[in-house]
Design a protein around this motif. Structure first.
Motif, mmCIF file in Angstrom:
data_model
loop_
_atom_site.group_PDB
_atom_site.id
_atom_site.type_symbol
_atom_site.label_atom_id
_atom_site.label_comp_id
_atom_site.label_asym_id
_atom_site.label_seq_id
_atom_site.Cartn_x
_atom_site.Cartn_y
_atom_site.Cartn_z
ATOM 1 N N PHE A 200 0.822 -1.207 0.000
ATOM 2 C CA PHE A 200 0.000 0.000 0.000
ATOM 3 C C PHE A 200 0.860 1.263 0.000
ATOM 4 O O PHE A 200 0.484 2.282 0.574
ATOM 5 C CB PHE A 200 -0.924 -0.007 1.234
ATOM 6 N N SER B 229 -0.881 4.395 -1.590
ATOM 7 C CA SER B 229 -2.033 4.767 -0.770
ATOM 8 C C SER B 229 -1.593 5.395 0.542
ATOM 9 O O SER B 229 -2.155 6.397 0.983
ATOM 10 C CB SER B 229 -2.907 3.537 -0.487
ATOM 11 N N PRO C 7 -6.573 1.640 1.942
ATOM 12 C CA PRO C 7 -6.456 1.876 0.504
ATOM 13 C C PRO C 7 -7.015 3.242 0.104
ATOM 14 O O PRO C 7 -8.037 3.687 0.624
ATOM 15 C CB PRO C 7 -7.298 0.753 -0.111
#
Length: 477
Positions: free
Chosen positions: A23, A26, A57
């Motif tokens: 991630f 993000s 996310p």
């Protein structure tokens, strides 16, 4: 200082032969949001503190029941749009209707024909209501309902269901929560609470504050609590006898329990009801509806002192109204509620069977109305645990499922349900191992998730972006 959750951060958590979602982008975007937007999101329930640290996310697109984030991860999403999206992301009949409407103008100096069509359609949908006023969010219309009740009764106190989580961002409600900084004590003192399915608690309030209760507001049902036989009917009788205004908050139940709302499903008509969420399939629109003699207090055809009621610039812009009309048409053409009920039931039965087979039913459960499913996560002592919730959310995310619940939409297809069942099945051994150790600490990275409405925010280093150059210069002075 790193702001991303990398493979190295979590490598010890997952099996070697399973892919680890990353991630990075993000997390960097989330850190930047914290610099620009208080809380890093525009709704507290969407905050990064509601997800495992570094695993929140940042969504870039959605279609049906699937979403994709900045890092290219794809997820089956639940609770879509805080339960507002019932037809799926990008539902073509709705987006096309909105596109047609906005190309002809969005906001004018006078009402549009769409306002008339939407009002006629809504009042056919909610037969117990005589008039409706549209707005943009739930807090606006619940507070407007309270204002009408106070004007109509000449009373000041508000009775709200204390066992239900949220009604408004305004002082009369948010002042009664732990997150009450900045609210007025005199406003908080005028709000009192009663318990769901407990008529005696309502009678006790009426005895304690005789002639002072202007209104009673509640959700007629919740995911985990159906109204007991006679409860809603009893409230209606008490309202008629005492003179307070009965308000049903149908933000969630409206168009999820029934197209016509929980009031129709249970056969009890409130004086006022408030609607939102599913009305626009994610487009911003809410509604206040009710009896003519109450609603007209905010209109022109009254001899009483007028209520300044929902006079908003964007309340009736054309996009939201066009979205509502397209959504309502879809509900008449399809059994949208039935589709959600069927898929939710399939999911609940399959997941519950796997949980029982793993012997974890005392610690993990799926519960609620099939169209509004929740999951509960308990620790070794059998009590609800934020740490074990964090672990479960983590294991769902890494297997392609995003959601703080299992609230389905009519867009959740059989393969979406199967992905979710497989994700839960894969999470169960990890959950069992943590139970056997007696703690989920060490099974996830960073802090556990926290309740959205709380008095203090714990420090979260990974949610902080690196300091800007100007901040660094000030730090050296």
């Amino acid at each position: 200082m790193t702001v991303a959750r990398t493979v190295a951060d979590v490598a010890g958590t997952f099996d070697d032969d399973e892919p680890v979602p990353v991630f990075d982008r993000s997390a960097a975007a989330q850190a930047r949001l914290h610099e620009l937007v208080p809380g890093g999101a525009h709704t507290y329930a969407r905050g990064s503190d509601q997800y495992p640290e570094g695993m929140a996310p940042m969504i870039v697109r959605g279609s049906g029941a699937r979403v994709e984030d900045l890092d290219g991860n794809t997820f089956v999403e639940y609770g879509m749009g805080l339960r507002a999206v019932t037809l799926g992301h990008g539902y073509e009949p709705v987006t096309s209707a909105v596109a047609r409407a906005i190309t002809e103008g969005v906001s004018f100096t006078r009402p549009t024909l769409l306002e008339l069509r939407a009002a006629e359609t809504f009042l056919e949908q909610v037969p117990g209501a005589d008039m409706v006023k549209f707005a943009k969010n739930g807090s606006d219309v619940t507070t407007a309902a309270v204002k009408l009740a106070r004007a109509a009764t000449g009373r000041t106190r508000v009775a709200r269901c204390a066992s239900q989580p949220f009604f408004s961002t305004d002082d009369w409600f948010i002042g009664t929560t732990p997150m009450n900084a900045g609210t007025l004590e005199q406003e908080r003192a005028l709000t009192v609470g009663f318990r769901f399915n407990d008529l005696d608690s309502v009678r006790a309030l009426l005895s304690e504050y005789p002639g002072e209760i202007a209104c009673l507001i509640l959700e007629p049902a919740t995911a985990l609590a159906e109204p007991a036989p006679g409860f809603l009917e009893g409230l209606r009788q008490l309202a008629d006898r005492d003179g307070f205004v009965l308000i049903f908050d149908e933000m969630i139940t409206g168009m999820r329990w029934s197209l016509h709302g929980a009031q129709d499903l249970y056969g009890v008509t409130p004086d006022l009801s408030t609607w939102g969420k599913a009305l626009g399939n994610g487009f911003p629109i809410s509604a206040l509806a009710g009896r003519r003699e109450l609603m007209e207090l905010g209109g022109l055809r009254t001899d009483a002192s007028r209520v300044f009621l929902l006079s908003t610039t964007h309340g009736a812009e054309t996009a939201g109204l066009a979205a509502y009309l397209a959504v309502e048409r879809a509900y008449r053409e399809r059994d949208v509620v039935g589709e959600m009920e069927r898929q939710g039931r399939t999911l609940a039965e399959a997941v519950s069977a796997d949980i029982r087979a793993a012997g974890l039913e005392d610690h993990l459960a799926v519960a609620g109305r099939p169209s509004c499913l929740l999951f509960t996560t308990c620790g070794p002592d059998g009590e609800p645990s934020q740490e074990f919730r964090t672990l479960f959310l983590q294991e769902l995310l890494r297997r392609g499922v995003l959601g703080q619940s299992f609230v389905v939409s009519a867009a959740h297809a059989d393969d979406d349900i199967q992905i979710t069942v497989d994700a839960v099945r894969g999470a169960l051994p990890v959950y069992r191992e943590a139970l056997e150790r007696g703690t989920a600490t060490g099974s996830f990275h960073g802090r556990p998730v926290a309740p959205a409405l709380r008095e203090h925010s714990a420090p979260r280093q990974l949610d902080r972006a690196p300091r800007s150059s100007s901040e660094e210069k000030r730090g050296k002075q």
